[in-house]
Design a protein around this motif. Sequence first.
Motif, PDB file in Angstrom:
ATOM      1  N   ARG A  29       0.819  -1.206   0.000  1.00  0.00           N
ATOM      2  CA  ARG A  29       0.000   0.000   0.000  1.00  0.00           C
ATOM      3  C   ARG A  29       0.857   1.262   0.000  1.00  0.00           C
ATOM      4  NH1 ARG A  29      -2.726  -2.363   5.375  1.00  0.00           N
ATOM      5  NH2 ARG A  29      -3.789  -4.185   4.499  1.00  0.00           N
ATOM      6  N   HIS A  30       0.268   2.336  -0.479  1.00  0.00           N
ATOM      7  CA  HIS A  30       0.928   3.639  -0.405  1.00  0.00           C
ATOM      8  C   HIS A  30       1.093   4.062   1.049  1.00  0.00           C
ATOM      9  CE1 HIS A  30       1.087   4.883  -4.647  1.00  0.00           C
ATOM     10  NE2 HIS A  30      -0.047   4.221  -4.788  1.00  0.00           N
ATOM     11  N   GLY A  31       2.261   4.603   1.358  1.00  0.00           N
ATOM     12  CA  GLY A  31       2.484   5.210   2.660  1.00  0.00           C
ATOM     13  C   GLY A  31       2.648   4.257   3.820  1.00  0.00           C
ATOM     14  N   GLU A  32       2.960   2.984   3.567  1.00  0.00           N
ATOM     15  CA  GLU A  32       3.164   2.039   4.658  1.00  0.00           C
ATOM     16  C   GLU A  32       4.628   1.628   4.738  1.00  0.00           C
ATOM     17  OE1 GLU A  32       1.358  -1.829   4.536  1.00  0.00           O
ATOM     18  OE2 GLU A  32       1.828  -2.156   2.422  1.00  0.00           O
ATOM     19  N   ILE A  33       5.005   1.086   5.886  1.00  0.00           N
ATOM     20  CA  ILE A  33       6.303   0.434   6.034  1.00  0.00           C
ATOM     21  C   ILE A  33       6.037  -1.056   6.008  1.00  0.00           C
ATOM     22  CG2 ILE A  33       8.323   0.068   7.488  1.00  0.00           C
ATOM     23  CD1 ILE A  33       7.938   2.821   8.657  1.00  0.00           C
ATOM     24  N   PHE A  34       6.561  -1.710   4.979  1.00  0.00           N
ATOM     25  CA  PHE A  34       6.345  -3.136   4.783  1.00  0.00           C
ATOM     26  C   PHE A  34       7.662  -3.857   4.998  1.00  0.00           C
ATOM     27  CE2 PHE A  34       6.114  -7.062   2.370  1.00  0.00           C
ATOM     28  CZ  PHE A  34       4.829  -7.526   2.641  1.00  0.00           C
ATOM     29  N   ALA A  35       7.698  -4.785   5.941  1.00  0.00           N
ATOM     30  CA  ALA A  35       8.916  -5.547   6.236  1.00  0.00           C
ATOM     31  C   ALA A  35       8.831  -6.914   5.582  1.00  0.00           C
ATOM     32  CB  ALA A  35       9.101  -5.700   7.741  1.00  0.00           C
ATOM     33  N   LEU A  36       9.850  -7.240   4.787  1.00  0.00           N
ATOM     34  CA  LEU A  36       9.934  -8.552   4.137  1.00  0.00           C
ATOM     35  C   LEU A  36      10.988  -9.369   4.865  1.00  0.00           C
ATOM     36  CD1 LEU A  36       8.902 -10.264   1.742  1.00  0.00           C
ATOM     37  CD2 LEU A  36      10.807  -9.341   0.400  1.00  0.00           C
ATOM     38  N   LEU A  37      10.542 -10.438   5.519  1.00  0.00           N
ATOM     39  CA  LEU A  37      11.430 -11.261   6.329  1.00  0.00           C
ATOM     40  C   LEU A  37      11.638 -12.623   5.681  1.00  0.00           C
ATOM     41  CD1 LEU A  37       9.844 -10.625   9.857  1.00  0.00           C
ATOM     42  CD2 LEU A  37      11.599  -9.283   8.690  1.00  0.00           C
ATOM     43  N   GLY A  38      12.786 -13.213   5.939  1.00  0.00           N
ATOM     44  CA  GLY A  38      13.071 -14.544   5.430  1.00  0.00           C
ATOM     45  C   GLY A  38      14.522 -14.900   5.671  1.00  0.00           C
ATOM     46  N   PRO A  39      14.837 -16.189   5.746  1.00  0.00           N
ATOM     47  CA  PRO A  39      16.227 -16.609   5.946  1.00  0.00           C
ATOM     48  C   PRO A  39      17.080 -16.314   4.720  1.00  0.00           C
ATOM     49  CG  PRO A  39      14.834 -18.511   5.505  1.00  0.00           C
ATOM     50  CD  PRO A  39      13.910 -17.339   5.630  1.00  0.00           C
ATOM     51  N   ASN A  40      18.378 -16.488   4.845  1.00  0.00           N
ATOM     52  CA  ASN A  40      19.275 -16.314   3.698  1.00  0.00           C
ATOM     53  C   ASN A  40      18.864 -17.242   2.563  1.00  0.00           C
ATOM     54  OD1 ASN A  40      20.938 -14.363   4.878  1.00  0.00           O
ATOM     55  ND2 ASN A  40      22.225 -15.905   5.870  1.00  0.00           N
ATOM     56  N   GLY A  41      18.856 -16.704   1.337  1.00  0.00           N
ATOM     57  CA  GLY A  41      18.505 -17.512   0.181  1.00  0.00           C
ATOM     58  C   GLY A  41      17.016 -17.707  -0.018  1.00  0.00           C
ATOM     59  N   ARG A 203       3.052  -3.678   8.203  1.00  0.00           N
ATOM     60  CA  ARG A 203       2.714  -5.046   7.804  1.00  0.00           C
ATOM     61  C   ARG A 203       3.995  -5.843   7.612  1.00  0.00           C
ATOM     62  NH1 ARG A 203      -0.709  -6.189   2.908  1.00  0.00           N
ATOM     63  NH2 ARG A 203       0.508  -4.525   1.924  1.00  0.00           N
ATOM     64  N   VAL A 204       3.846  -7.161   7.710  1.00  0.00           N
ATOM     65  CA  VAL A 204       4.992  -8.064   7.608  1.00  0.00           C
ATOM     66  C   VAL A 204       4.688  -9.134   6.574  1.00  0.00           C
ATOM     67  CG1 VAL A 204       6.391  -9.781   8.823  1.00  0.00           C
ATOM     68  CG2 VAL A 204       5.669  -7.695  10.015  1.00  0.00           C
ATOM     69  N   GLY A 205       5.656  -9.392   5.700  1.00  0.00           N
ATOM     70  CA  GLY A 205       5.583 -10.519   4.782  1.00  0.00           C
ATOM     71  C   GLY A 205       6.719 -11.471   5.084  1.00  0.00           C
ATOM     72  N   VAL A 206       6.438 -12.766   5.061  1.00  0.00           N
ATOM     73  CA  VAL A 206       7.474 -13.777   5.308  1.00  0.00           C
ATOM     74  C   VAL A 206       7.649 -14.603   4.047  1.00  0.00           C
ATOM     75  CG1 VAL A 206       8.154 -15.785   6.668  1.00  0.00           C
ATOM     76  CG2 VAL A 206       6.951 -13.885   7.773  1.00  0.00           C
ATOM     77  N   ILE A 207       8.888 -14.659   3.549  1.00  0.00           N
ATOM     78  CA  ILE A 207       9.200 -15.426   2.350  1.00  0.00           C
ATOM     79  C   ILE A 207      10.178 -16.531   2.726  1.00  0.00           C
ATOM     80  CG2 ILE A 207      11.088 -13.875   1.649  1.00  0.00           C
ATOM     81  CD1 ILE A 207      10.209 -14.343  -1.276  1.00  0.00           C
ATOM     82  N   ASN A 208       9.966 -17.723   2.182  1.00  0.00           N
ATOM     83  CA  ASN A 208      10.836 -18.858   2.481  1.00  0.00           C
ATOM     84  C   ASN A 208      10.893 -19.762   1.257  1.00  0.00           C
ATOM     85  OD1 ASN A 208      12.493 -20.493   4.102  1.00  0.00           O
ATOM     86  ND2 ASN A 208      10.771 -21.795   4.679  1.00  0.00           N
ATOM     87  N   GLY A 210      11.567 -19.117  -1.745  1.00  0.00           N
ATOM     88  CA  GLY A 210      10.970 -18.515  -2.928  1.00  0.00           C
ATOM     89  C   GLY A 210       9.469 -18.364  -2.896  1.00  0.00           C
ATOM     90  N   GLN A 211       8.839 -18.761  -1.799  1.00  0.00           N
ATOM     91  CA  GLN A 211       7.384 -18.666  -1.696  1.00  0.00           C
ATOM     92  C   GLN A 211       6.997 -17.699  -0.588  1.00  0.00           C
ATOM     93  OE1 GLN A 211       6.670 -23.006  -1.280  1.00  0.00           O
ATOM     94  NE2 GLN A 211       5.392 -22.804  -3.102  1.00  0.00           N
ATOM     95  N   LEU A 212       5.961 -16.924  -0.848  1.00  0.00           N
ATOM     96  CA  LEU A 212       5.453 -16.004   0.152  1.00  0.00           C
ATOM     97  C   LEU A 212       4.577 -16.790   1.127  1.00  0.00           C
ATOM     98  CD1 LEU A 212       5.840 -12.976   0.624  1.00  0.00           C
ATOM     99  CD2 LEU A 212       3.686 -12.583  -0.574  1.00  0.00           C
ATOM    100  N   VAL A 213       5.066 -16.943   2.343  1.00  0.00           N
ATOM    101  CA  VAL A 213       4.384 -17.772   3.343  1.00  0.00           C
ATOM    102  C   VAL A 213       3.145 -17.068   3.874  1.00  0.00           C
ATOM    103  CG1 VAL A 213       4.607 -18.884   5.589  1.00  0.00           C
ATOM    104  CG2 VAL A 213       6.532 -18.913   3.984  1.00  0.00           C
ATOM    105  N   LEU A 214       3.285 -15.780   4.176  1.00  0.00           N
ATOM    106  CA  LEU A 214       2.127 -15.009   4.636  1.00  0.00           C
ATOM    107  C   LEU A 214       2.408 -13.523   4.505  1.00  0.00           C
ATOM    108  CD1 LEU A 214       2.673 -13.546   7.635  1.00  0.00           C
ATOM    109  CD2 LEU A 214       2.414 -15.853   8.450  1.00  0.00           C
ATOM    110  N   VAL A 215       1.328 -12.738   4.474  1.00  0.00           N
ATOM    111  CA  VAL A 215       1.384 -11.286   4.553  1.00  0.00           C
ATOM    112  C   VAL A 215       0.301 -10.883   5.543  1.00  0.00           C
ATOM    113  CG1 VAL A 215       1.067  -9.100   3.349  1.00  0.00           C
ATOM    114  CG2 VAL A 215       2.190 -11.012   2.182  1.00  0.00           C
ATOM    115  N   GLU A 216       0.689 -10.117   6.547  1.00  0.00           N
ATOM    116  CA  GLU A 216      -0.278  -9.817   7.601  1.00  0.00           C
ATOM    117  C   GLU A 216       0.072  -8.501   8.274  1.00  0.00           C
ATOM    118  OE1 GLU A 216      -3.360 -10.171   8.666  1.00  0.00           O
ATOM    119  OE2 GLU A 216      -3.132 -12.351   8.926  1.00  0.00           O
ATOM    120  N   GLU A 217      -0.947  -7.802   8.787  1.00  0.00           N
ATOM    121  CA  GLU A 217      -0.698  -6.664   9.665  1.00  0.00           C
ATOM    122  C   GLU A 217       0.147  -7.162  10.836  1.00  0.00           C
ATOM    123  OE1 GLU A 217      -1.737  -3.561   9.214  1.00  0.00           O
ATOM    124  OE2 GLU A 217      -3.111  -3.883   7.516  1.00  0.00           O
TER     125      GLU A 217
END
Length: 308
Positions: A29-41, A203-208, A210-217
């Motif tokens: 979204r516009h104007g949000e801080i979105f954190a993309l988390l995930g292990p190396n690789g 909001r936080v997104g978790v990638i593992n 190569g797949q997006l595991v979840l996106v959530e507030e």
Amino acid sequence: MQPAISVAKLSKTYETGFEALKDIDLEIRHGEIFALLGPNGAGKTTLINIICGIVKPGEGRVLADGHDIVSDYRAARSLIGLVPQELTTDAFETVWATVSFSRGLFGKPKNPAYIEKILKDLSLWEKKDSKIMTLSGGMKRRVMIAKALSHEPRILFLDEPSAGVDVELRRDMWEVVRRLRDSGVTIILTTHYIEEAEEMADRVGVINRGQLVLVEEKSVLMRKLGRKELTLQLQQPVDRVPESLSSFSLQLSEDGGELTYVYDTQGERTGITRLFKALEEEGIRFRDLVTTQSSLEEIFVNLVSRRQ
């Protein structure tokens, strides 16, 4: 309003056969801080590099504020600023010169007042005439942010922005990021410092793998997947947990002086009320209580380990 970033069915397989991204769908979204988390690789940097036009996408489509990053790449790229992990600046240039040059690369006219504002906002003004090679790692990181902001982007990617930065400078940087968000800039960051995401992200997104595991507030994620512990310090020690309390997840300390109740945050109110009532019926009284809650780091580790 259309999203700042829209990713649809995005996949990327390198020539080596490594599948870096698998069918990613994501809207930021516009104007949000979105954190993309995930292990190396996990695919974090590949995803960012595709959106920023550094790596060609495989399948799928990416839009930056409605502009296709492939067919309308000039408009899309002009909206985006990128702070990469690596400190790639000309060591012999001054801070002022390198930030001004970055602005010129996007065809923007000279604007000394704007460059001055960026440098002051990032506490770099006193270093404006210093050569990059004389700066500390933290200051070099700030210069990278200044370069990324030089062409006035509305979307800013921060790939491990706090790498190599001490705790004090990291917290200063968090304040800078918040001010940017408050001015309307959309911030997407990847980080290994989970506390950074917990402190700043909307909001936080978790990638593992190569797949997006979840996106959530962030708040919803911690409420849904978080775990709380309520530790009751008893007035009188007990030998065992009474049978009538077996429906609760209770742990008794070795000395019998503490009972710990573990529960998820969704059932918080009704669970505690029932527990207190059951304790009263058993004549078990407590003199103090302490509560603790799962951190975002614990939630992240659990999510990733579940999908290994």
